[in-house]
Design a protein around this motif. Structure first.
Motif, mmCIF file in Angstrom:
data_model
loop_
_atom_site.group_PDB
_atom_site.id
_atom_site.type_symbol
_atom_site.label_atom_id
_atom_site.label_comp_id
_atom_site.label_asym_id
_atom_site.label_seq_id
_atom_site.Cartn_x
_atom_site.Cartn_y
_atom_site.Cartn_z
ATOM 1 N N TYR A 183 41.383 30.600 39.028
ATOM 2 C CA TYR A 183 41.552 31.933 39.599
ATOM 3 C C TYR A 183 41.052 32.954 38.580
ATOM 4 N N VAL A 184 40.321 33.967 39.056
ATOM 5 C CA VAL A 184 39.657 34.908 38.156
ATOM 6 C C VAL A 184 39.921 36.349 38.591
ATOM 7 N N VAL A 185 40.171 37.214 37.604
ATOM 8 C CA VAL A 185 40.180 38.664 37.814
ATOM 9 C C VAL A 185 38.930 39.173 37.123
ATOM 10 N N GLN A 186 38.001 39.732 37.919
ATOM 11 C CA GLN A 186 36.730 40.196 37.378
ATOM 12 C C GLN A 186 36.581 41.694 37.616
ATOM 13 N N GLU A 187 36.118 42.386 36.611
ATOM 14 C CA GLU A 187 35.890 43.828 36.708
ATOM 15 C C GLU A 187 34.557 44.082 37.403
ATOM 16 N N THR A 188 34.524 45.031 38.360
ATOM 17 C CA THR A 188 33.260 45.386 39.012
ATOM 18 C C THR A 188 32.736 46.735 38.522
ATOM 19 N N LYS A 189 33.640 47.605 38.077
ATOM 20 C CA LYS A 189 33.256 48.882 37.458
ATOM 21 C C LYS A 189 34.140 49.092 36.246
ATOM 22 N N ASN A 190 33.530 49.521 35.136
ATOM 23 C CA ASN A 190 34.328 49.760 33.944
ATOM 24 C C ASN A 190 34.949 51.154 33.984
ATOM 25 N N LEU A 191 35.622 51.539 32.914
ATOM 26 C CA LEU A 191 36.311 52.835 32.873
ATOM 27 C C LEU A 191 35.372 54.018 33.038
ATOM 28 N N GLY A 216 45.993 48.367 34.049
ATOM 29 C CA GLY A 216 45.951 49.815 33.890
ATOM 30 C C GLY A 216 45.684 50.520 35.206
ATOM 31 N N THR A 217 45.396 51.820 35.119
ATOM 32 C CA THR A 217 45.298 52.632 36.331
ATOM 33 C C THR A 217 43.918 52.686 36.948
ATOM 34 N N ASN A 218 42.879 52.800 36.172
ATOM 35 C CA ASN A 218 41.550 53.016 36.750
ATOM 36 C C ASN A 218 40.738 51.746 36.902
ATOM 37 N N PHE A 219 41.399 50.616 37.016
ATOM 38 C CA PHE A 219 40.691 49.345 37.125
ATOM 39 C C PHE A 219 40.099 49.189 38.521
ATOM 40 N N GLU A 220 38.897 48.670 38.577
ATOM 41 C CA GLU A 220 38.256 48.335 39.845
ATOM 42 C C GLU A 220 37.618 46.964 39.686
ATOM 43 N N GLY A 221 38.035 46.014 40.534
ATOM 44 C CA GLY A 221 37.526 44.664 40.378
ATOM 45 C C GLY A 221 37.786 43.797 41.583
ATOM 46 N N VAL A 222 37.642 42.489 41.370
ATOM 47 C CA VAL A 222 37.797 41.527 42.455
ATOM 48 C C VAL A 222 38.580 40.324 41.933
ATOM 49 N N LEU A 223 39.342 39.742 42.845
ATOM 50 C CA LEU A 223 40.152 38.565 42.557
ATOM 51 C C LEU A 223 39.592 37.430 43.399
ATOM 52 N N TYR A 224 39.274 36.288 42.766
ATOM 53 C CA TYR A 224 38.701 35.163 43.513
ATOM 54 C C TYR A 224 39.016 33.852 42.817
ATOM 55 N N CYS A 225 38.642 32.761 43.470
ATOM 56 C CA CYS A 225 38.817 31.419 42.926
ATOM 57 C C CYS A 225 37.436 30.770 42.829
ATOM 58 N N THR A 226 37.110 30.208 41.675
ATOM 59 C CA THR A 226 35.794 29.591 41.488
ATOM 60 C C THR A 226 35.735 28.233 42.183
ATOM 61 N N LYS A 227 34.606 27.937 42.751
ATOM 62 C CA LYS A 227 34.404 26.637 43.400
ATOM 63 C C LYS A 227 34.258 25.557 42.342
ATOM 64 N N GLY A 228 34.761 24.384 42.626
ATOM 65 C CA GLY A 228 34.633 23.262 41.708
ATOM 66 C C GLY A 228 35.746 23.178 40.681
ATOM 67 N N THR A 229 35.926 24.232 39.890
ATOM 68 C CA THR A 229 36.957 24.191 38.844
ATOM 69 C C THR A 229 38.304 24.692 39.346
ATOM 70 N N ASN A 230 38.320 25.399 40.466
ATOM 71 C CA ASN A 230 39.548 25.965 41.049
ATOM 72 C C ASN A 230 40.291 26.863 40.075
ATOM 73 N N SER A 244 41.213 34.626 33.466
ATOM 74 C CA SER A 244 41.096 33.483 34.369
ATOM 75 C C SER A 244 42.212 32.507 34.034
ATOM 76 N N ALA A 245 42.659 31.780 35.052
ATOM 77 C CA ALA A 245 43.777 30.861 34.865
ATOM 78 C C ALA A 245 43.722 29.737 35.880
ATOM 79 N N GLU A 246 44.372 28.645 35.553
ATOM 80 C CA GLU A 246 44.417 27.480 36.441
ATOM 81 C C GLU A 246 45.357 27.715 37.627
ATOM 82 N N HIS A 247 46.433 28.447 37.393
ATOM 83 C CA HIS A 247 47.410 28.756 38.445
ATOM 84 C C HIS A 247 47.402 30.253 38.716
ATOM 85 N N PHE A 248 47.506 30.619 39.982
ATOM 86 C CA PHE A 248 47.415 32.019 40.372
ATOM 87 C C PHE A 248 48.466 32.890 39.699
ATOM 88 N N ILE A 249 49.687 32.410 39.592
ATOM 89 C CA ILE A 249 50.755 33.255 39.035
ATOM 90 C C ILE A 249 50.510 33.597 37.560
#
Length: 123
Positions: free
Chosen positions: A95-103, A79-93, A114-119
């Motif tokens: 990929y995660v999209v995490q929200e830092t501020k809600n609507l 959506g439009t007003n999303f604010e977050g961070v994209l990272y990869c967890t250590k150990g499990t590898n 979260s997913a095993e492959h970035f795409i």
């Protein structure tokens, strides 16, 4: 559809511990930003308005001359007003999209996807 070759540099840098912040990815003024130290002791700062430009700049750092093919718009589900961070967890590898501020602008730590492959995060 995205392929494994679309965001090779982004996925490599995420596995190295680099985080990419996302702000308003589907809005009028999107921001994709990251900063991390380079091996020579300096700082690399990237701030662009789409993920494809982040990929281009990271491929330059990897000395890759493979062109970036612009395809679909990633993260349409955010959506439009999303604010977050994209990272990869250590150990499990994962990929995660995490929200830092809600609507409502309040701090949040909700994991959106979260997913095993970035795409898998892009669609």
């Amino acid at each position: 559809m995205f392929t494994e070759d679309d965001f090779v540099a982004v996925s490599k840098f995420l596995k190295l511990g680099v985080k990419i912040s996302l702000k308003n990815p589907m809005g009028q003024y999107p921001v994709f930003a990251t900063s991390f130290p380079n091996p020579k002791g300096g700082m690399v700062k990237i701030e662009t308005n789409n993920l494809y430009d982040v990929e281009r700049k990271l491929r330059v750092l990897l000395a890759s001359d493979v062109p970036v093919k612009t395809k679909l718009t990633p993260f349409t589900y955010l959506g439009t007003n999303f604010e977050g961070v994209l990272y990869c967890t250590k150990g499990t590898n994962d990929y995660v999209v995490q929200e830092t501020k809600n609507l409502f602008g309040s701090p949040s730590n909700a994991i959106i996807r979260s997913a095993e492959h970035f795409i898998q995060l892009l669609q």
